[in-house]
Design a protein around this motif. Structure first.
Motif, PDB file in Angstrom:
ATOM      1  N   SER A   1       0.853  -1.177   0.000  1.00  0.00           N
ATOM      2  CA  SER A   1       0.000   0.000   0.000  1.00  0.00           C
ATOM      3  C   SER A   1       0.890   1.227   0.000  1.00  0.00           C
ATOM      4  N   SER A   2       0.266   2.396  -0.088  1.00  0.00           N
ATOM      5  CA  SER A   2       1.039   3.636  -0.106  1.00  0.00           C
ATOM      6  C   SER A   2       1.715   3.883   1.231  1.00  0.00           C
ATOM      7  N   ASP A   3       1.164   3.285   2.310  1.00  0.00           N
ATOM      8  CA  ASP A   3       1.759   3.427   3.634  1.00  0.00           C
ATOM      9  C   ASP A   3       2.747   2.294   3.840  1.00  0.00           C
ATOM     10  N   THR A   4       4.033   2.533   3.580  1.00  0.00           N
ATOM     11  CA  THR A   4       5.036   1.471   3.644  1.00  0.00           C
ATOM     12  C   THR A   4       5.234   0.968   5.062  1.00  0.00           C
ATOM     13  N   SER A   5       4.835   1.769   6.071  1.00  0.00           N
ATOM     14  CA  SER A   5       5.033   1.346   7.453  1.00  0.00           C
ATOM     15  C   SER A   5       4.099   0.211   7.834  1.00  0.00           C
ATOM     16  N   SER A   6       3.065  -0.034   7.033  1.00  0.00           N
ATOM     17  CA  SER A   6       2.116  -1.091   7.356  1.00  0.00           C
ATOM     18  C   SER A   6       2.454  -2.393   6.657  1.00  0.00           C
ATOM     19  N   THR A   7       3.552  -2.421   5.918  1.00  0.00           N
ATOM     20  CA  THR A   7       3.964  -3.641   5.223  1.00  0.00           C
ATOM     21  C   THR A   7       4.760  -4.524   6.163  1.00  0.00           C
ATOM     22  N   ALA A   8       4.254  -5.751   6.387  1.00  0.00           N
ATOM     23  CA  ALA A   8       4.928  -6.664   7.306  1.00  0.00           C
ATOM     24  C   ALA A   8       6.049  -7.398   6.593  1.00  0.00           C
ATOM     25  N   PRO A   9       7.284  -7.361   7.119  1.00  0.00           N
ATOM     26  CA  PRO A   9       8.403  -8.075   6.486  1.00  0.00           C
ATOM     27  C   PRO A   9       8.384  -9.545   6.859  1.00  0.00           C
ATOM     28  N   ASN A  10       9.341 -10.296   6.334  1.00  0.00           N
ATOM     29  CA  ASN A  10       9.476 -11.702   6.677  1.00  0.00           C
ATOM     30  C   ASN A  10       9.889 -11.854   8.135  1.00  0.00           C
ATOM     31  N   ALA A  11       9.666 -13.061   8.691  1.00  0.00           N
ATOM     32  CA  ALA A  11       9.974 -13.306  10.098  1.00  0.00           C
ATOM     33  C   ALA A  11      11.445 -13.063  10.392  1.00  0.00           C
ATOM     34  N   SER A  12      12.332 -13.397   9.445  1.00  0.00           N
ATOM     35  CA  SER A  12      13.768 -13.216   9.659  1.00  0.00           C
ATOM     36  C   SER A  12      14.146 -11.748   9.764  1.00  0.00           C
ATOM     37  N   GLN A  13      13.291 -10.853   9.298  1.00  0.00           N
ATOM     38  CA  GLN A  13      13.559  -9.423   9.347  1.00  0.00           C
ATOM     39  C   GLN A  13      12.797  -8.753  10.482  1.00  0.00           C
ATOM     40  N   ASN A  14      12.107  -9.509  11.306  1.00  0.00           N
ATOM     41  CA  ASN A  14      11.290  -8.945  12.379  1.00  0.00           C
ATOM     42  C   ASN A  14      11.871  -9.330  13.729  1.00  0.00           C
ATOM     43  N   PRO A  15      12.663  -8.469  14.350  1.00  0.00           N
ATOM     44  CA  PRO A  15      13.257  -8.795  15.651  1.00  0.00           C
ATOM     45  C   PRO A  15      12.262  -8.723  16.804  1.00  0.00           C
ATOM     46  N   PHE A  16      11.056  -8.226  16.535  1.00  0.00           N
ATOM     47  CA  PHE A  16      10.055  -8.050  17.596  1.00  0.00           C
ATOM     48  C   PHE A  16       8.935  -9.095  17.544  1.00  0.00           C
ATOM     49  N   GLU A  17       9.105 -10.089  16.710  1.00  0.00           N
ATOM     50  CA  GLU A  17       8.031 -11.067  16.516  1.00  0.00           C
ATOM     51  C   GLU A  17       7.710 -11.822  17.794  1.00  0.00           C
ATOM     52  N   VAL A  18       8.724 -12.126  18.605  1.00  0.00           N
ATOM     53  CA  VAL A  18       8.499 -12.887  19.833  1.00  0.00           C
ATOM     54  C   VAL A  18       7.578 -12.127  20.786  1.00  0.00           C
ATOM     55  N   ALA A  19       7.534 -10.803  20.660  1.00  0.00           N
ATOM     56  CA  ALA A  19       6.658  -9.990  21.505  1.00  0.00           C
ATOM     57  C   ALA A  19       5.272  -9.828  20.887  1.00  0.00           C
TER      58      ALA A  19
END
Length: 225
Positions: free
Chosen positions: A93-111
């Protein structure tokens, strides 16, 4: 006597001639039958050969059709596997902040934070609001009820109004310093949330809105120690 002998010789000669003629006709007839038989045999052989060739061609064509069908099926299966193998990409979407990356790129997934970019944007905005001493804006980054722990007791701040009234008691110089100086690539994360400093502040996502993040706990006792 000589005339009779001559007559007998003449008769014998005629007989021999007739015999020779009959033998010749018989030989010719037999030869003709032999040629007919050879011709028939050759035709039969050629017909059989043609039938065998057609059968071979049919089998060859059938084998080629089967091979082509198997190759087509294999290609379809490979495409399906590739589609199954290759990962899913979320809609952009036009709001790039709402694009979810892959799990390997998400250091906050455990939370439980699925959008690390949105979380970091919130964290940086909170840091700026604290650095600017913008109490109103800081209050918007608090998840109520806020838990405040000090050496003697724990307080529960139920809403924004109470937080604003006790802001200076909660966001002390040490708390503000810990938050403003925190590097985003050094944040500690576990299943409880994201920790700032040595545990002065804890942030997490809101339970009712996974795209909303804020401070849910402040530990004054950690600063005092």
């Amino acid at each position: 006597m000589p005339k009779k002998h001559e007559s007998d010789n003449h008769k014998m000669s005629r007989r021999l001639s007739l015999t020779a003629i009959l033998l010749t006709l018989t030989f010719v007839a037999l030869t003709g039958c032999g040629q007919d038989n050879n011709t028939d045999t050759s035709d039969v052989g050629n017909s059989t050969s043609k039938i065998e060739n057609k059968a071979g061609d049919k089998q060859s064509g059938s084998a080629q059709s089967d091979k082509a069908a198997k190759e087509s099926e294999s290609a379809e299966n490979s495409s399906t596997d590739a589609q199954k193998s290759a990962p899913s990409v979320p809609a952009t979407s036009s709001d790039t902040s709402s694009t979810a990356p892959n799990a390997s790129q998400n250091p906050f997934e455990v939370a439980g934070i699925q959008d690390p970019k949105a979380f970091l944007n919130t964290f940086k905005a909170l840091q700026k609001a604290v650095a600017d001493n913008d109490k109103e804006k800081v209050a918007d980054y608090i998840l109520y009820p806020l838990r405040v722990n000090d050496v003697e007791k724990s307080l529960t701040i139920p809403n924004k109004k109470d937080f604003m009234a006790k802001y200076d008691q909660i966001f002390t110089d040490a708390i503000r310093e810990a938050l403003v100086n925190q590097k985003t690539d050094e944040l500690f994360v576990n299943y409880q949330g994201v920790m700032v400093g040595s545990g002065e502040l804890w942030l997490r996502r809101a339970t009712d809105n996974p795209k909303h993040f804020g401070v849910f706990s402040i530990n004054l006792e950690t600063v005092a120690n």
